[in-house]
Structure formats: structure tokens, C-alpha cells
Design an enzyme around this catalytic site. Structure first.
Site, PDB file in Angstrom:
ATOM      1  N   GLU A  33      -4.741  11.621  -3.287  1.00  0.00           N
ATOM      2  CA  GLU A  33      -3.767  11.358  -4.452  1.00  0.00           C
ATOM      3  C   GLU A  33      -4.334  10.814  -5.522  1.00  0.00           C
ATOM      4  O   GLU A  33      -5.531  10.124  -5.448  1.00  0.00           O
ATOM      5  CB  GLU A  33      -2.639  10.747  -3.911  1.00  0.00           C
ATOM      6  CG  GLU A  33      -2.836   9.307  -3.597  1.00  0.00           C
ATOM      7  CD  GLU A  33      -1.620   8.324  -3.572  1.00  0.00           C
ATOM      8  OE1 GLU A  33      -1.007   8.422  -4.963  1.00  0.00           O
ATOM      9  OE2 GLU A  33      -1.277   7.637  -2.809  1.00  0.00           O
TER      10      GLU A  33
ATOM     11  N   LYS B 176       3.760  -1.150   3.129  1.00  0.00           N
ATOM     12  CA  LYS B 176       3.626  -2.452   2.696  1.00  0.00           C
ATOM     13  C   LYS B 176       4.862  -3.508   2.868  1.00  0.00           C
ATOM     14  O   LYS B 176       5.911  -2.759   2.893  1.00  0.00           O
ATOM     15  CB  LYS B 176       3.260  -2.644   1.123  1.00  0.00           C
ATOM     16  CG  LYS B 176       1.813  -2.480   0.728  1.00  0.00           C
ATOM     17  CD  LYS B 176       1.479  -2.429  -0.609  1.00  0.00           C
ATOM     18  CE  LYS B 176       2.016  -1.351  -1.578  1.00  0.00           C
ATOM     19  NZ  LYS B 176       1.809   0.063  -0.731  1.00  0.00           N
TER      20      LYS B 176
HETATM   21  N1  PSU Z   1       1.247   2.283  -2.109  1.00  0.00           N
HETATM   22  C1  PSU Z   1       0.220   1.871  -2.412  1.00  0.00           C
HETATM   23  N2  PSU Z   1      -0.527   2.055  -3.425  1.00  0.00           N
HETATM   24  C2  PSU Z   1      -0.078   3.205  -4.440  1.00  0.00           C
HETATM   25  C3  PSU Z   1       1.391   3.865  -4.139  1.00  0.00           C
HETATM   26  C4  PSU Z   1       2.009   3.415  -2.783  1.00  0.00           C
HETATM   27  O1  PSU Z   1      -0.536   0.759  -1.984  1.00  0.00           O
HETATM   28  O2  PSU Z   1      -0.499   3.729  -5.386  1.00  0.00           O
HETATM   29  C5  PSU Z   1       2.044   4.809  -4.814  1.00  0.00           C
HETATM   30  C6  PSU Z   1       1.633   6.104  -3.763  1.00  0.00           C
HETATM   31  O3  PSU Z   1       1.316   7.069  -5.045  1.00  0.00           O
HETATM   32  C7  PSU Z   1       3.262   6.571  -3.486  1.00  0.00           C
HETATM   33  C8  PSU Z   1       3.872   5.955  -4.557  1.00  0.00           C
HETATM   34  O4  PSU Z   1       3.416   7.911  -3.275  1.00  0.00           O
HETATM   35  O5  PSU Z   1       3.199   4.532  -5.087  1.00  0.00           O
HETATM   36  C9  PSU Z   1       5.395   5.614  -4.224  1.00  0.00           C
HETATM   37  O6  PSU Z   1       5.908   5.363  -5.351  1.00  0.00           O
HETATM   38  P1  PSU Z   1       7.591   5.638  -5.314  1.00  0.00           P
HETATM   39  O7  PSU Z   1       8.117   4.216  -4.517  1.00  0.00           O
HETATM   40  O8  PSU Z   1       8.114   5.270  -6.958  1.00  0.00           O
HETATM   41  O9  PSU Z   1       7.943   6.567  -5.000  1.00  0.00           O
END
Ligand code: PSU
Ligand code: MN
Length: 301
Positions: free
Chosen positions: A21, A155
Site C-alpha cells: 500500500e 494497534k
Molecule cells: N496502521 C499503520 N500504519 C498506517 C495505517 C494503519 O500502522 O499507515 C493506514 C493504513 O493504510 C490503513 C489506514 O488502511 O491507515 C486505516 O485508516 P482508517 O482507519 O482511516 O480507515
């Protein structure tokens, strides 16, 4: 969409390809470590005999297999949007640049014919999701899109038990890699014992193949714990998370901005230690993801 020649050739010849990604590059880590990490992850995938496909959107077009120069741009350019499922048509229509989240990367990987996708951590149900409904579109995508995601669990900025309940509801198999405990990203243990452990890439590949053969639509989540030597001290990381969550609420950070804000604040509060752990766990996921992709190709041939 634009598929690099190397990747198109690999897909045509049934060679293992691993998707990556770009939100993690543009919104998950500071420059230049974000770019160095993205390139190092690609290198690990190659060393394990698979081909990396970093995915992002450039001038409104999905790019499957970004060049090192493009990765550099995603790392330092301002204004690259964080793009999840709902944002895809908007960035396409506006011919914009978009860094794809787990959800959006899954969609584009499936369209390109890539089964395995490696990241650090997936999005999930935020704390308080029972009231604020802040549940990542990543979970919805795992429920319906046919891609396997390798992550180091979830996390502790999120509500992990609630996230796991939603994954169950959506029918997503969660395979804990070499452990029976669901990993908590920066640390190996969450205290949550899971039902399904896999101890080798081939074991994971067999389950993925059965899911595909039976047309049970949706993703598979491989939860791969951070190697012990790179894991953080539980108290230190939990204190940083609590402080970061408090700051986010004081500063009224909500919606798509919350995960990038928390990651950045936690890096500051831990003096960069959380960033080092984050990098190591992704490299470790890359090795496992490449091996699973290779085993799957053997089963499919
Ligand atoms: N967790 C991480 N690093 C990240 C993300 C999540 O440790 O960069 C990013 C990923 O791209 C994940 C997104 O899909 O955050 C989720 O964001 P949201 O909760 O807004 O959907
Ligand atoms: Mn959200």
C-alpha cells in the site's frame, strides 16, 4: 489502470506477486524513512523470490508497481490524498494523486489479479466505536474482497476485541502466524488467544486456496507478530498511546486524520522508537507474505 511490465509478465507467467500500500508511505511515516522503508520492503520481497507491486494513484490512474522515483514522490509530495474505497471515484475523476489504504489497495490488487498483500497494520474499530461509529473501511473490505492481508495484528490505538468481533461477523479467517495469541503491532501479545494458528507459509496457503476454491468471497487476515528483539516495552508504548489519544481528543482530530495523527504523535512521544519497531515489523511481514505468495502459486499451478 497501469500495470508495470514486470508485474504484468509475472502475473501472466504465474509468478508470485505481493501488493503493497501507499498510505503507509504518504501518511504513516515521516520522510525519508517512509521511502527507505518502502524500498527496503520491496527488496525483502525480491530476496524471498516474489515480485513487489507498490500500489497508488497518479493523475487519477491506479498504478500497480510504482517505480522507485514514484515511491519517492509519494514520500515527499504534499497533498497526496489518503484514499479509501469511498475516495476512489473522486480521485479518479479529479485526476489526483492518491495514497491507497488497506481497503483501496485490496480493491486495486484484486482488479490486477494479485492475491497477497503485505502491510504493517490494518485499520479497525477505534476505541469508542460503539458510539462514534469510527470503524475503518478496511474491515468491510476484508469481508468482501478476495485478497490475503499480512499484518502485525492491530494497534492498541484501536479497540482490538471489537475489531476481532467485526472480523468474525464479516467472515474473515484470522490466521495467527506462529502464535496462538493475536499480536498487538508494537508488541507480540495482546492477551487475546485465538482459535487458528498457522506455523508455515504452506499452511496459510492451503487455507487461502480452500477459501478461493469454494468461492467464499472476502479476505484472509494473517496476523504475524513483530520479532521479539524489535518489540517495544509494553508500558512505554501503552503510555504513549494513551497520551496520543488524549491529545487527539483535545485537538478534535477525527475521521481519516486520526490514524496518521496518532502514529505521528506516538513516534514523537517514543523518541522514534515506535518508528523503528514499525519498520522492522513490516520487513518481517514482507518475508512471510512473499513465502505465502510462493506457496500459493505452487498450489495453483
Ligand atoms: N496502521 C499503520 N500504519 C498506517 C495505517 C494503519 O500502522 O499507515 C493506514 C493504513 O493504510 C490503513 C489506514 O488502511 O491507515 C486505516 O485508516 P482508517 O482507519 O482511516 O480507515
Ligand atoms: Mn475512521
Amino acid at each position: 489502470m497501469i500495470i508495470s511490465r514486470e508485474i504484468q509478465k509475472a502475473l501472466n507467467n504465474h509468478k508470485p506477486v505481493v501488493a503493497l500500500e501507499s498510505t503507509i508511505i504518504s501518511h504513516g511515516m515521516p520522510y525519508p524513512k517512509n521511502v527507505q522503508t518502502a524500498l527496503a520492503v520491496e527488496q525483502v520481497i525480491r530476496e524471498h523470490g516474489a515480485i513487489p507491486a507498490t500500489i497508488g494513484i497518479i493523475n487519477g490512474e491506479p498504478v500497480i508497481g510504482m517505480s522507485p522515483e514514484e515511491i519517492e514522490q509519494f514520500g515527499k509530495r504534499k497533498g497526496v490524498a489518503k484514499v479509501s474505497r469511498r475516495d476512489l471515484p473522486i480521485v479518479f475523476a479529479n485526476k489526483g494523486w492518491g495514497a491507497t489504504t488497506v481497503a483501496a489497495t485490496m480493491i486495486l490488487a484484486e482488479m490486477a489479479g494479485i492475491e497477497v498483500f503485505v502491510t504493517g497494520g490494518i485499520g479497525g474499530a477505534h476505541r469508542g466505536a460503539q458510539n462514534n461509529f469510527d470503524i475503518s473501511a478496511d474491515l468491510e473490505e476484508l469481508g468482501k474482497t478476495n485478497v490475503t492481508v499480512v499484518s502485525a495484528g492491530v494497534k492498541a490505538i484501536l479497540d482490538i476485541p471489537l475489531t476481532l468481533e467485526i472480523l468474525e461477523t464479516k467472515g474473515v479467517p484470522v490466521l495467527c502466524y506462529g502464535t496462538d495469541e493475536f499480536p498487538e503491532f508494537y508488541t507480540r501479545s495482546s492477551g487475546i488467544i485465538m482459535e487458528n494458528t498457522v506455523n508455515s507459509p504452506v499452511e496459510a496457503a492451503k487455507i487461502i486456496k480452500c477459501k478461493r476454491d469454494n468461492h467464499f468471497d472476502g479476505g484472509v487476515l494473517v496476523a504475524n507478530p513483530i520479532p521479539e528483539e524489535y518489540a517495544m516495552n509494553k508500558k512505554q508504548i501503552n503510555d504513549a498511546i494513551e497520551t496520543a489519544l488524549k491529545r487527539a481528543s483535545e485537538e478534535n482530530i477525527t475521521g481519516k486524520h486520526i490514524t496518521p495523527f496518532l502514529l505521528k504523535t506516538i513516534v514523537e512521544l517514543t523518541g522514534g522508537l515506535s518508528l523503528e519497531s514499525n519498520i522492522k515489523l513490516i520487513l518481517n511481514n514482507a518475508a512471510v507474505g512473499a513465502e505465502i505468495a510462493k506457496e500459493l502459486m505452487k498450489l495453483w499451478k
